[in-house]
Scaffold this motif. Structure first.
Motif, PDB file in Angstrom:
ATOM      1  N   PHE A   1      23.370  89.866  57.681  1.00 47.14           N
ATOM      2  CA  PHE A   1      23.305  88.562  58.344  1.00 47.14           C
ATOM      3  C   PHE A   1      23.722  87.452  57.382  1.00 47.14           C
ATOM      4  O   PHE A   1      24.478  86.549  57.757  1.00 47.14           O
ATOM      5  CB  PHE A   1      21.904  88.299  58.880  1.00 47.14           C
ATOM      6  N   LEU A   2      23.252  87.505  56.135  1.00 46.99           N
ATOM      7  CA  LEU A   2      23.663  86.498  55.161  1.00 46.99           C
ATOM      8  C   LEU A   2      25.157  86.604  54.874  1.00 46.99           C
ATOM      9  O   LEU A   2      25.826  85.586  54.646  1.00 46.99           O
ATOM     10  CB  LEU A   2      22.861  86.649  53.874  1.00 46.99           C
ATOM     11  N   ALA A   3      25.698  87.817  54.887  1.00 43.97           N
ATOM     12  CA  ALA A   3      27.138  87.992  54.681  1.00 43.97           C
ATOM     13  C   ALA A   3      27.929  87.390  55.841  1.00 43.97           C
ATOM     14  O   ALA A   3      29.036  86.874  55.649  1.00 43.97           O
ATOM     15  CB  ALA A   3      27.478  89.473  54.516  1.00 43.97           C
ATOM     16  N   ALA A   4      27.373  87.450  57.059  1.00 41.76           N
ATOM     17  CA  ALA A   4      28.022  86.808  58.208  1.00 41.76           C
ATOM     18  C   ALA A   4      27.985  85.288  58.053  1.00 41.76           C
ATOM     19  O   ALA A   4      28.964  84.600  58.369  1.00 41.76           O
ATOM     20  CB  ALA A   4      27.341  87.239  59.500  1.00 41.76           C
ATOM     21  N   VAL A   5      26.857  84.759  57.575  1.00 42.86           N
ATOM     22  CA  VAL A   5      26.775  83.322  57.285  1.00 42.86           C
ATOM     23  C   VAL A   5      27.838  82.947  56.256  1.00 42.86           C
ATOM     24  O   VAL A   5      28.530  81.929  56.394  1.00 42.86           O
ATOM     25  CB  VAL A   5      25.373  82.944  56.770  1.00 42.86           C
ATOM     26  N   TRP A   6      27.965  83.763  55.219  1.00 42.82           N
ATOM     27  CA  TRP A   6      28.944  83.537  54.160  1.00 42.82           C
ATOM     28  C   TRP A   6      30.356  83.466  54.727  1.00 42.82           C
ATOM     29  O   TRP A   6      31.150  82.585  54.363  1.00 42.82           O
ATOM     30  CB  TRP A   6      28.798  84.657  53.132  1.00 42.82           C
ATOM     31  N   GLN A   7      30.699  84.373  55.642  1.00 45.05           N
ATOM     32  CA  GLN A   7      32.023  84.337  56.256  1.00 45.05           C
ATOM     33  C   GLN A   7      32.218  83.067  57.078  1.00 45.05           C
ATOM     34  O   GLN A   7      33.281  82.441  57.039  1.00 45.05           O
ATOM     35  CB  GLN A   7      32.236  85.575  57.133  1.00 45.05           C
ATOM     36  N   MET A   8      31.201  82.674  57.825  1.00 47.58           N
ATOM     37  CA  MET A   8      31.312  81.460  58.644  1.00 47.58           C
ATOM     38  C   MET A   8      31.458  80.214  57.778  1.00 47.58           C
ATOM     39  O   MET A   8      32.176  79.267  58.135  1.00 47.58           O
ATOM     40  CB  MET A   8      30.099  81.346  59.557  1.00 47.58           C
TER      41      MET A   8
ATOM     42  N   VAL B   1      28.588  92.911  59.794  1.00 49.08           N
ATOM     43  CA  VAL B   1      29.062  91.523  59.811  1.00 49.08           C
ATOM     44  C   VAL B   1      30.012  91.294  60.983  1.00 49.08           C
ATOM     45  O   VAL B   1      29.927  90.296  61.703  1.00 49.08           O
ATOM     46  CB  VAL B   1      29.761  91.172  58.482  1.00 49.08           C
ATOM     47  N   ARG B   2      30.899  92.227  61.207  1.00 52.82           N
ATOM     48  CA  ARG B   2      31.866  92.081  62.290  1.00 52.82           C
ATOM     49  C   ARG B   2      31.186  92.116  63.654  1.00 52.82           C
ATOM     50  O   ARG B   2      31.583  91.410  64.580  1.00 52.82           O
ATOM     51  CB  ARG B   2      32.947  93.161  62.181  1.00 52.82           C
TER      52      ARG B   2
END
Length: 331
Positions: free
Chosen positions: A209-216, A281-282
């Protein structure tokens, strides 16, 4: 709601307060290249491990630059995990990282702290993304399973039913397998945990979830009531780094000449151990309804530059997975 008088004290108009928030635009590079996302054990292994890591990813970075072209705006970034484990200090870690990168011919433009993907500047950044998630209810769901907002799990399809009770003296359980939505012939089902609950009742956000935040954040698509949530803070090259991570900005611009942190596309060179994390993440990004005004700004600016940016978030996120010499697993 807010109310305002127009011309007469008894004449009022009503409008949503959210309408007062303008979505602030941000500058964009054309590509954001992530040079690494390492954990405590990687840094504890010493400078040699870091030099090996950057030496292995350098060819991929060169390829990304060549594909982008000589006049493209490309920024680089590096993420330090200080969320799950606090270790050492910026004064020790950051110079060690930048020297190891320089030895491989790489320069880190921006250094970020993973804790900043959870909270920064009094803003609960992780919850900003959570509020943007739109779970897809499976056909035939009876509501027996709590919604994603309550149980903290997000999947890419239909889960195997958990309420099947076999009849007495029967071996038939009517079991059904999970099903990936949009699967091609066979399913690759994923059920990703977004957070866990600590003993004090607080949420510990998961690595995916934090990696998804990082991508956003790298795509420049997260806002707090229209405002940018993690602006990069410049760092004087002559200034010493602090001895405490809490005294360091969650996003630091190490290179004064760097192009913008946010970019139309992201490219991450990661160790193969991160493959399952990035799969999750995807899935998260596929369920994310980004700020429509931020999306419009990206579309207009990229079109003006003659660049075609895909509408789907997952198509803006690119990867190269390789064995970089690091070990261990993601939290």
């Amino acid at each position: 709601m807010t109310a305002g008088a127009q011309g007469h004290e008894d004449a009022w108009t009503y409008r949503e307060a959210a309408a007062d928030h303008l979505t602030r635009a941000v500058p964009y590079s054309q590509l954001s290249v992530e040079l690494g996302h390492l954990y405590m054990e990687d840094f504890a292994a010493g400078p040699e491990r870091l030099r090996d890591h950057f030496a292995r990813i350098a060819p991929w970075v060169a390829t990304a630059r060549s594909l982008a072209g000589p006049k493209r705006r490309i920024s680089t970034c590096f993420l330090v995990d200080d969320y799950f484990t606090r270790f050492s200090s910026p004064a020790e870690v950051i110079p060690m990282v930048t020297r190891a990168a320089a030895k491989a011919g790489l320069r880190i433009d921006y250094l970020a702290l993973e804790s900043g993907c959870a909270e920064a500047g009094g803003v609960d950044i992780a919850r900003l993304l959570l509020a943007r998630l739109v779970a897809e209810p499976p056909v035939g769901s009876n509501g027996a399973r709590p919604p994603m907002e309550e149980n903290g799990w997000l999947c890419n399809g239909v889960r195997s039913p958990s309420d099947v009770t076999p009849a007495a003296m029967s071996t038939d359980t009517d079991w059904r397998p999970p099903l990936e939505l949009g699967a091609r012939r066979h399913s690759v089902f994923l059920d990703a945990q977004l957070w866990s609950v600590e003993e004090d009742g607080s949420r510990l956000w998961s690595c995916p979830f934090l990696a998804a935040v990082w991508q956003m954040l790298r795509l420049g698509l997260l806002r707090d009531r229209g405002e940018v949530v993690l602006p990069a803070q410049p760092w004087d090259e002559e200034e010493a780094f602090p001895d405490d991570w809490a005294r360091l900005s969650p996003l630091v611009r190490l290179n004064p000449q760097a192009t913008p942190f946010c970019a139309y596309r992201t490219f991450s060179v990661l160790d193969s151990r991160f493959l399952p994390v990035e799969h999750a993440v995807r899935v998260i990004l596929e369920h994310t309804a980004a700020d429509p005004e931020a999306l419009r700004q990206v579309a207009e600016r990229s079109t003006a530059e003659g660049l075609a940016v895909p509408p789907e978030l997952t198509q803006r996120v690119l990867y190269a997975f390789a064995t970089t010499g690091t070990r261990g697993g993601a939290p």
